[in-house]
Design a protein around this motif. Sequence first.
Motif, PDB file in Angstrom:
ATOM      1  N   LYS A 252      79.595  53.197   8.432  1.00  0.00           N
ATOM      2  CA  LYS A 252      80.296  54.136   7.556  1.00  0.00           C
ATOM      3  C   LYS A 252      79.880  54.015   6.097  1.00  0.00           C
ATOM      4  O   LYS A 252      79.639  55.013   5.436  1.00  0.00           O
ATOM      5  CB  LYS A 252      81.816  53.919   7.670  1.00  0.00           C
ATOM      6  CG  LYS A 252      82.326  54.313   9.040  1.00  0.00           C
ATOM      7  CD  LYS A 252      83.837  54.161   9.109  1.00  0.00           C
ATOM      8  CE  LYS A 252      84.358  54.599  10.462  1.00  0.00           C
ATOM      9  NZ  LYS A 252      84.029  53.638  11.542  1.00  0.00           N
ATOM     10  N   VAL A 253      79.849  52.788   5.600  1.00  0.00           N
ATOM     11  CA  VAL A 253      79.509  52.580   4.188  1.00  0.00           C
ATOM     12  C   VAL A 253      78.460  51.477   4.111  1.00  0.00           C
ATOM     13  O   VAL A 253      78.649  50.412   4.685  1.00  0.00           O
ATOM     14  CB  VAL A 253      80.762  52.149   3.378  1.00  0.00           C
ATOM     15  CG1 VAL A 253      80.393  51.863   1.936  1.00  0.00           C
ATOM     16  CG2 VAL A 253      81.825  53.220   3.432  1.00  0.00           C
ATOM     17  N   PRO A 254      77.342  51.717   3.433  1.00  0.00           N
ATOM     18  CA  PRO A 254      76.346  50.647   3.325  1.00  0.00           C
ATOM     19  C   PRO A 254      76.875  49.489   2.485  1.00  0.00           C
ATOM     20  O   PRO A 254      77.604  49.704   1.513  1.00  0.00           O
ATOM     21  CB  PRO A 254      75.163  51.326   2.631  1.00  0.00           C
ATOM     22  CG  PRO A 254      75.699  52.564   2.030  1.00  0.00           C
ATOM     23  CD  PRO A 254      76.932  52.952   2.769  1.00  0.00           C
ATOM     24  N   PHE A 255      76.550  48.281   2.886  1.00  0.00           N
ATOM     25  CA  PHE A 255      76.928  47.149   2.041  1.00  0.00           C
ATOM     26  C   PHE A 255      75.826  46.108   1.986  1.00  0.00           C
ATOM     27  O   PHE A 255      75.025  45.979   2.900  1.00  0.00           O
ATOM     28  CB  PHE A 255      78.264  46.538   2.466  1.00  0.00           C
ATOM     29  CG  PHE A 255      78.277  45.870   3.813  1.00  0.00           C
ATOM     30  CD1 PHE A 255      78.571  46.585   4.943  1.00  0.00           C
ATOM     31  CD2 PHE A 255      78.016  44.505   3.931  1.00  0.00           C
ATOM     32  CE1 PHE A 255      78.601  45.981   6.189  1.00  0.00           C
ATOM     33  CE2 PHE A 255      78.050  43.886   5.165  1.00  0.00           C
ATOM     34  CZ  PHE A 255      78.335  44.623   6.302  1.00  0.00           C
ATOM     35  N   ILE A 256      75.795  45.407   0.870  1.00  0.00           N
ATOM     36  CA  ILE A 256      74.783  44.376   0.670  1.00  0.00           C
ATOM     37  C   ILE A 256      75.483  43.040   0.504  1.00  0.00           C
ATOM     38  O   ILE A 256      76.551  42.947  -0.098  1.00  0.00           O
ATOM     39  CB  ILE A 256      73.879  44.693  -0.546  1.00  0.00           C
ATOM     40  CG1 ILE A 256      72.701  43.713  -0.612  1.00  0.00           C
ATOM     41  CG2 ILE A 256      74.665  44.678  -1.852  1.00  0.00           C
ATOM     42  CD1 ILE A 256      71.583  44.163  -1.522  1.00  0.00           C
TER      43      ILE A 256
END
Lengths: 406, 298
Positions: A252-256
Amino acid sequence: MKPLSRFILTTLAVLVFSAIITGPTAFAAKAVKVGIVDCYSGPPSTYTNDVRDAFKLAIDKINASGSLSRKIEFVTRDSKFKVDIGLSAAKELIMRENVDIMMGTINSGLALAISDLCKKEKIPFLVTFSKSAKITGEKGHRYVFSLTENSALAGKAMAESLAKKPYTKFWIGGDDYEYGHAIADATWEHLIKIKPEVQLLGQSWWKVREPDFTPYITAMLAAKPDAVIVATGGADCVPFLKAAKATGFNDKVPFIMHTATELSTLKPLGANGPEGVLGTSNYFHYFPDSAENKAFVSEFKAAYDRPPAVGALYGYLAATFIQKAYATAGSFKTEKFIDALEGMTVDSPVGKVTIRAFDHQAMLPMFMGVTKKSAEYDYLIADDIIVISGEDAMPAIEEIKKARGM
Amino acid sequence: MDLLPNISLAAFCQQLLVGLSRTTILFIVASGLSLVLGVLRIPNVAHGSLYMIGAFLAYTIASAAGGGTFGFWLALVLAPLGVALISLAVERGLFCRLYEREHLMLLLFTFAFTLVFGDLVKLVWGSDFRSMNAPTSLQGSFDVLGFPFPKYNLFLLIIGPIVALGLWWLTNKTKIGKIAKAAAVDREMVAAVGINVSWVFASVFVIGCFLAGLGGALVAPTQNITQGMDHGIIIETFLIVIIGGLGNIWGALLGALIFGLTDAIGILIFPQFAIVFPYVAVITVLMLRPKGLLKSVW
């Protein structure tokens, strides 16, 4: 009462006797003695064991080659992740074991405390895992060297890669602890400098060793950011990625997340880990695909029956720098050793690594990749790896000077 | 950051659901602790260690059975039983000789066991992080009001009431439950009517520890199975038992609800300082009712 007092007497006698025979080592051909204080109990040992094992492997090889006129030996002490225990162990190593070099530790508070002690005692201290930027930044001095990346380097590398993506609205979530805040601040400060239009929607801070991240992730999703910077580390990476998978966060949401792609994080998750997670690391046993790295991996595997994780690189670097510095200095004197280390370059599994003369920080390349299923391993690996060179990730010397009030 | 961020009702309800599923685990572990505390008067600090062992056993059993769906269900059944067996050995071997000691002594004994169990886990399983999978049918999530809700959390929401009902049945409807209640009030009287109190205590201890193992096995697929997972849970569950009323299982349920829900809602409303919310709730309860919400019924 009588048998008891006899027992105590015997024990005392044995203790005194053993102290006499093991105490003075001066009559043996004097070896270079390295004292390692690190946390070998509890969850951090999954990282520190690799440092020690790779260090031992490299030291054995150096001793066998006879490239130095003295042998290198080492002793370890368990800090139990406590600053007071670790610091007294370090004092004991310096006062009683007369170590020539100190090494360690994964605990940042302890690393800074030992660094302070080594400054007073004039003993070189090679930091092998702590991610605190203060070690070679604000609190740096002549006797301390960092052979690992730190929150400043990692943050800068993450910001560089995020700036290339079309995200503007960010959320930051992290460990409410020095590491979490340091890495989040470093990332955000650099990101806003190179891409001023970014905005921060909000922040979540959780306790270290938070068992269940699901409520944090659902709350972050409710805020609808473009991307999330996750500033969590160590053992917490695994449950975070599990919760990410269960909630579909990664879709759903890119994260690093720094260290998301590391072996210690991805191996326990198996083939079922979340794909598409951005992460940075100093080392992979499958990257770089060079002859040096392959040789390093096969030696490590042969000795310990497991692939080396990132800690192994730090252990290898420590041994290699020690050998080369003594060889270059042509002497076993501490000050000569330090002069030689400043600006020294060695070959390593990740290519040439140089210690910056000004702040004694090893300029390690940072590998940014995306988690992906692999046909070869039964765990996810990092794919699409971008290399951020050590020079690019290093904080400018001016920044270090400013932090030190110079 | 806004003091009152824009939070939709849907997000709030979804967060409540997530909080409730976390409550389930807290309740299961806390009820076991409360049971042992109420009947045996042992403040079992090693309860968290048994929870950890439950998770590790679940991992081992699931891996041995191939790591798939079958492995998970097998682990969910066998791991708590394994923990129960360990606790039986500990109770028969040691605790049954110590019931007459004062609380402080018992506290120290159980604390010693947290160290022993901690090192045992390190010896047996080493220091690597472990992880196991939820069965395929419980992986992933589905949408609740437009937000993802993990299927496994729904499973936890079903398990929670079942365990609560089972405990209610055990304490109110079975003979051992009634004897245990009586023994907690007057041990000598129960012994005088010819009941072997020692075995009643052993059974209660084992049931309490079984719940710790069950909690551990249930969280295993959602967490990092590692040394040190005992610390967090023992602190949280002790707080829950204290605010609920010592030894009261329904108090444990109420305490777990307060703790779990304030945690989840705090995370949504004030994410920067979410850590403090459940503890503020605990302090508030203790200020208003220093002896806990419900009476110690045992």
